[in-house]
Scaffold this motif. Structure first.
Motif, PDB file in Angstrom:
ATOM      1  N   VAL A 118       0.846  -1.191   0.000  1.00  0.00           N
ATOM      2  CA  VAL A 118       0.000   0.000   0.000  1.00  0.00           C
ATOM      3  C   VAL A 118       0.888   1.250   0.000  1.00  0.00           C
ATOM      4  O   VAL A 118       0.484   2.306  -0.475  1.00  0.00           O
ATOM      5  CB  VAL A 118      -0.948  -0.022   1.223  1.00  0.00           C
ATOM      6  N   GLY A 119       2.109   1.128   0.492  1.00  0.00           N
ATOM      7  CA  GLY A 119       3.054   2.234   0.504  1.00  0.00           C
ATOM      8  C   GLY A 119       3.426   2.732  -0.877  1.00  0.00           C
ATOM      9  O   GLY A 119       3.938   3.841  -1.026  1.00  0.00           O
ATOM     10  N   LEU A 120       3.157   1.945  -1.901  1.00  0.00           N
ATOM     11  CA  LEU A 120       3.444   2.385  -3.264  1.00  0.00           C
ATOM     12  C   LEU A 120       2.524   3.527  -3.697  1.00  0.00           C
ATOM     13  O   LEU A 120       2.899   4.338  -4.536  1.00  0.00           O
ATOM     14  CB  LEU A 120       3.315   1.210  -4.238  1.00  0.00           C
ATOM     15  N   VAL A 121       1.337   3.596  -3.119  1.00  0.00           N
ATOM     16  CA  VAL A 121       0.381   4.646  -3.498  1.00  0.00           C
ATOM     17  C   VAL A 121       0.901   6.030  -3.095  1.00  0.00           C
ATOM     18  O   VAL A 121       0.975   6.922  -3.950  1.00  0.00           O
ATOM     19  CB  VAL A 121      -1.018   4.360  -2.918  1.00  0.00           C
ATOM     20  N   PRO A 122       1.267   6.264  -1.821  1.00  0.00           N
ATOM     21  CA  PRO A 122       1.786   7.595  -1.501  1.00  0.00           C
ATOM     22  C   PRO A 122       3.105   7.903  -2.212  1.00  0.00           C
ATOM     23  O   PRO A 122       3.363   9.053  -2.563  1.00  0.00           O
ATOM     24  CB  PRO A 122       1.963   7.584   0.013  1.00  0.00           C
ATOM     25  N   LEU A 123       3.927   6.891  -2.442  1.00  0.00           N
ATOM     26  CA  LEU A 123       5.163   7.130  -3.179  1.00  0.00           C
ATOM     27  C   LEU A 123       4.872   7.564  -4.612  1.00  0.00           C
ATOM     28  O   LEU A 123       5.490   8.506  -5.119  1.00  0.00           O
ATOM     29  CB  LEU A 123       6.032   5.870  -3.189  1.00  0.00           C
ATOM     30  N   ALA A 124       3.941   6.895  -5.259  1.00  0.00           N
ATOM     31  CA  ALA A 124       3.595   7.246  -6.639  1.00  0.00           C
ATOM     32  C   ALA A 124       3.025   8.655  -6.727  1.00  0.00           C
ATOM     33  O   ALA A 124       3.415   9.435  -7.602  1.00  0.00           O
ATOM     34  CB  ALA A 124       2.603   6.233  -7.206  1.00  0.00           C
ATOM     35  N   THR A 125       2.121   8.997  -5.815  1.00  0.00           N
ATOM     36  CA  THR A 125       1.526  10.335  -5.857  1.00  0.00           C
ATOM     37  C   THR A 125       2.566  11.411  -5.531  1.00  0.00           C
ATOM     38  O   THR A 125       2.480  12.520  -6.045  1.00  0.00           O
ATOM     39  CB  THR A 125       0.327  10.451  -4.895  1.00  0.00           C
ATOM     40  N   ALA A 126       3.554  11.078  -4.714  1.00  0.00           N
ATOM     41  CA  ALA A 126       4.614  12.044  -4.404  1.00  0.00           C
ATOM     42  C   ALA A 126       5.494  12.287  -5.624  1.00  0.00           C
ATOM     43  O   ALA A 126       5.867  13.423  -5.914  1.00  0.00           O
ATOM     44  CB  ALA A 126       5.459  11.543  -3.243  1.00  0.00           C
ATOM     45  N   PHE A 127       5.811  11.235  -6.363  1.00  0.00           N
ATOM     46  CA  PHE A 127       6.717  11.390  -7.490  1.00  0.00           C
ATOM     47  C   PHE A 127       6.061  11.986  -8.729  1.00  0.00           C
ATOM     48  O   PHE A 127       6.741  12.613  -9.534  1.00  0.00           O
ATOM     49  CB  PHE A 127       7.393  10.055  -7.820  1.00  0.00           C
ATOM     50  N   ILE A 128       4.756  11.833  -8.878  1.00  0.00           N
ATOM     51  CA  ILE A 128       4.094  12.452 -10.029  1.00  0.00           C
ATOM     52  C   ILE A 128       3.457  13.791  -9.671  1.00  0.00           C
ATOM     53  O   ILE A 128       2.916  14.470 -10.542  1.00  0.00           O
ATOM     54  CB  ILE A 128       3.036  11.515 -10.666  1.00  0.00           C
ATOM     55  N   ASN A 129       3.535  14.178  -8.396  1.00  0.00           N
ATOM     56  CA  ASN A 129       3.001  15.461  -7.911  1.00  0.00           C
ATOM     57  C   ASN A 129       1.510  15.627  -8.176  1.00  0.00           C
ATOM     58  O   ASN A 129       1.025  16.741  -8.393  1.00  0.00           O
ATOM     59  CB  ASN A 129       3.750  16.648  -8.516  1.00  0.00           C
ATOM     60  N   PHE A 130       0.783  14.547  -8.194  1.00  0.00           N
ATOM     61  CA  PHE A 130      -0.660  14.611  -8.443  1.00  0.00           C
ATOM     62  C   PHE A 130      -1.363  13.575  -7.585  1.00  0.00           C
ATOM     63  O   PHE A 130      -0.967  12.413  -7.552  1.00  0.00           O
ATOM     64  CB  PHE A 130      -0.971  14.336  -9.917  1.00  0.00           C
ATOM     65  N   CYS A 131      -2.411  14.020  -6.900  1.00  0.00           N
ATOM     66  CA  CYS A 131      -3.205  13.121  -6.073  1.00  0.00           C
ATOM     67  C   CYS A 131      -4.655  13.164  -6.570  1.00  0.00           C
ATOM     68  O   CYS A 131      -5.304  14.216  -6.500  1.00  0.00           O
ATOM     69  CB  CYS A 131      -3.142  13.543  -4.609  1.00  0.00           C
TER      70      CYS A 131
END
Length: 61
Positions: free
Chosen positions: A35-48
């Protein structure tokens, strides 16, 4: 996709993502750590997507 994640929010997301991802290797050793991949992905693409739905923008233009 217009960026909506600010610098502080991004750092928090990276820290939380890495913490959750570490659950795969230490602690309960659970696959729930992925589940930690979700916040990492949103952090790296700068979009939530959730922020977009709620109308939140922490970027501070």
């Amino acid at each position: 996709m217009e960026p909506n994640v600010g610098k502080t929010d991004r750092m928090i997301r990276i820290a939380v993502g890495l913490l959750l991802l570490s659950l795969i290797f230490i602690g309960p050793q659970s696959w729930w750590g992925l589940v930690g991949l979700v916040p990492l992905a949103t952090a790296f693409i700068n979009f939530c997507p959730a922020y977009k739905l709620l109308g939140v923008d922490t970027l501070g233009k």
